[in-house]
Design a protein around this motif. Structure first.
Motif, short mmCIF file in Angstrom:
data_model
loop_
_atom_site.label_atom_id
_atom_site.label_comp_id
_atom_site.label_asym_id
_atom_site.label_seq_id
_atom_site.Cartn_x
_atom_site.Cartn_y
_atom_site.Cartn_z
N ILE A 41 0.84 -1.21 0.00
CA ILE A 41 0.00 0.00 0.00
C ILE A 41 0.87 1.26 0.00
N ASN A 42 1.94 1.23 0.78
CA ASN A 42 2.85 2.39 0.79
C ASN A 42 3.47 2.61 -0.59
N GLU A 43 3.88 1.52 -1.23
CA GLU A 43 4.49 1.66 -2.56
C GLU A 43 3.45 2.12 -3.58
N ILE A 44 2.24 1.58 -3.50
CA ILE A 44 1.17 2.00 -4.40
C ILE A 44 0.90 3.50 -4.23
N ASN A 45 0.84 3.96 -2.99
CA ASN A 45 0.60 5.39 -2.74
C ASN A 45 1.73 6.27 -3.29
N GLN A 46 2.96 5.84 -3.08
CA GLN A 46 4.11 6.61 -3.60
C GLN A 46 4.07 6.66 -5.12
N ASN A 47 3.77 5.53 -5.74
CA ASN A 47 3.70 5.50 -7.21
C ASN A 47 2.58 6.41 -7.71
N HIS A 48 1.47 6.39 -7.03
CA HIS A 48 0.33 7.22 -7.43
C HIS A 48 0.69 8.71 -7.31
N GLU A 49 1.31 9.08 -6.20
CA GLU A 49 1.68 10.48 -5.98
C GLU A 49 2.73 10.96 -6.98
N SER A 50 3.58 10.05 -7.44
CA SER A 50 4.64 10.44 -8.37
C SER A 50 4.09 10.78 -9.77
N LYS A 51 2.97 10.18 -10.11
CA LYS A 51 2.32 10.40 -11.42
C LYS A 51 3.23 10.07 -12.60
N ILE A 52 4.27 9.29 -12.35
CA ILE A 52 5.18 8.83 -13.41
C ILE A 52 4.50 7.63 -14.09
N PRO A 53 4.36 7.66 -15.40
CA PRO A 53 3.63 6.60 -16.10
C PRO A 53 4.09 5.17 -15.77
N ASP A 54 5.41 4.97 -15.72
CA ASP A 54 5.91 3.62 -15.39
C ASP A 54 5.48 3.19 -13.98
N ASN A 55 5.53 4.12 -13.04
CA ASN A 55 5.11 3.82 -11.67
C ASN A 55 3.61 3.53 -11.59
N LEU A 56 2.84 4.31 -12.35
CA LEU A 56 1.39 4.10 -12.35
C LEU A 56 1.04 2.75 -12.97
N SER A 57 1.73 2.36 -14.03
CA SER A 57 1.45 1.06 -14.64
C SER A 57 1.92 -0.08 -13.72
N ARG A 58 2.98 0.16 -12.96
CA ARG A 58 3.44 -0.84 -11.98
C ARG A 58 2.37 -1.08 -10.91
N ASN A 59 1.58 -0.06 -10.61
CA ASN A 59 0.54 -0.19 -9.59
C ASN A 59 -0.49 -1.26 -9.93
N VAL A 60 -0.70 -1.49 -11.22
CA VAL A 60 -1.66 -2.52 -11.63
C VAL A 60 -1.26 -3.87 -11.04
N GLY A 61 0.00 -4.23 -11.20
CA GLY A 61 0.50 -5.49 -10.65
C GLY A 61 0.50 -5.50 -9.13
N LEU A 62 0.87 -4.36 -8.54
CA LEU A 62 0.90 -4.27 -7.08
C LEU A 62 -0.50 -4.42 -6.48
N ILE A 63 -1.48 -3.82 -7.15
CA ILE A 63 -2.87 -3.92 -6.66
C ILE A 63 -3.37 -5.35 -6.80
N ARG A 64 -2.99 -6.03 -7.89
CA ARG A 64 -3.36 -7.45 -8.03
C ARG A 64 -2.76 -8.28 -6.90
N GLU A 65 -1.49 -8.01 -6.62
CA GLU A 65 -0.82 -8.72 -5.53
C GLU A 65 -1.52 -8.45 -4.19
N LEU A 66 -1.89 -7.20 -3.97
CA LEU A 66 -2.60 -6.82 -2.75
C LEU A 66 -3.94 -7.57 -2.65
N ASN A 67 -4.68 -7.61 -3.77
CA ASN A 67 -5.95 -8.33 -3.77
C ASN A 67 -5.77 -9.82 -3.49
#
Length: 114
Positions: A41-67
């Motif tokens: 969740i911390n990494e997802i939040n940091q990626n979201h706040e950064s608004k960097i496209p690569d970080n935002l696309s990485r969140n998809v996998g992180l959210i799947r892992e979280l689920n």
């Protein structure tokens, strides 16, 4: 202290140490997954706040892992609940025999005075 909690369950019946070990192992697994989720969740939040496209696309996998982790926690708690119920039913079988005897005695006629 944990042993005291489990040994007092089931109307004072002793709960088998194997059952306690199973519960402790499951709770440890749950805690480890929850700790991992906190990091995700911390990494997802940091990626979201950064608004960097690569970080935002990485969140998809992180959210799947979280689920998936949340599903694992739910499954572990379901297994714990089932195990706990079975252990309480098994430990109360002796109590129910005593209860039946008490009911049978209570069903006998009594002679009341007065």
């Amino acid at each position: 202290m944990e042993g005291d909690t489990f040994s007092s369950l089931g109307n004072g019946n002793h709960v088998d140490s194997k059952i306690i070990q199973t519960f402790q192992k499951s709770f440890l697994q749950v805690q480890n997954i929850l700790d991992q989720n906190r990091l995700l969740i911390n990494e997802i939040n940091q990626n979201h706040e950064s608004k960097i496209p690569d970080n935002l696309s990485r969140n998809v996998g992180l959210i799947r892992e979280l689920n998936n982790n949340i599903r694992r926690v739910v499954d572990l708690y379901a297994d714990l609940s089932s195990s706990f119920t079975k252990s309480m039913e098994a430990s109360s079988e002796g109590d129910s025999v005593g209860t039946l005897r008490s009911d049978a005695k209570a069903g006998q006629k009594r002679i009341r005075s007065g």
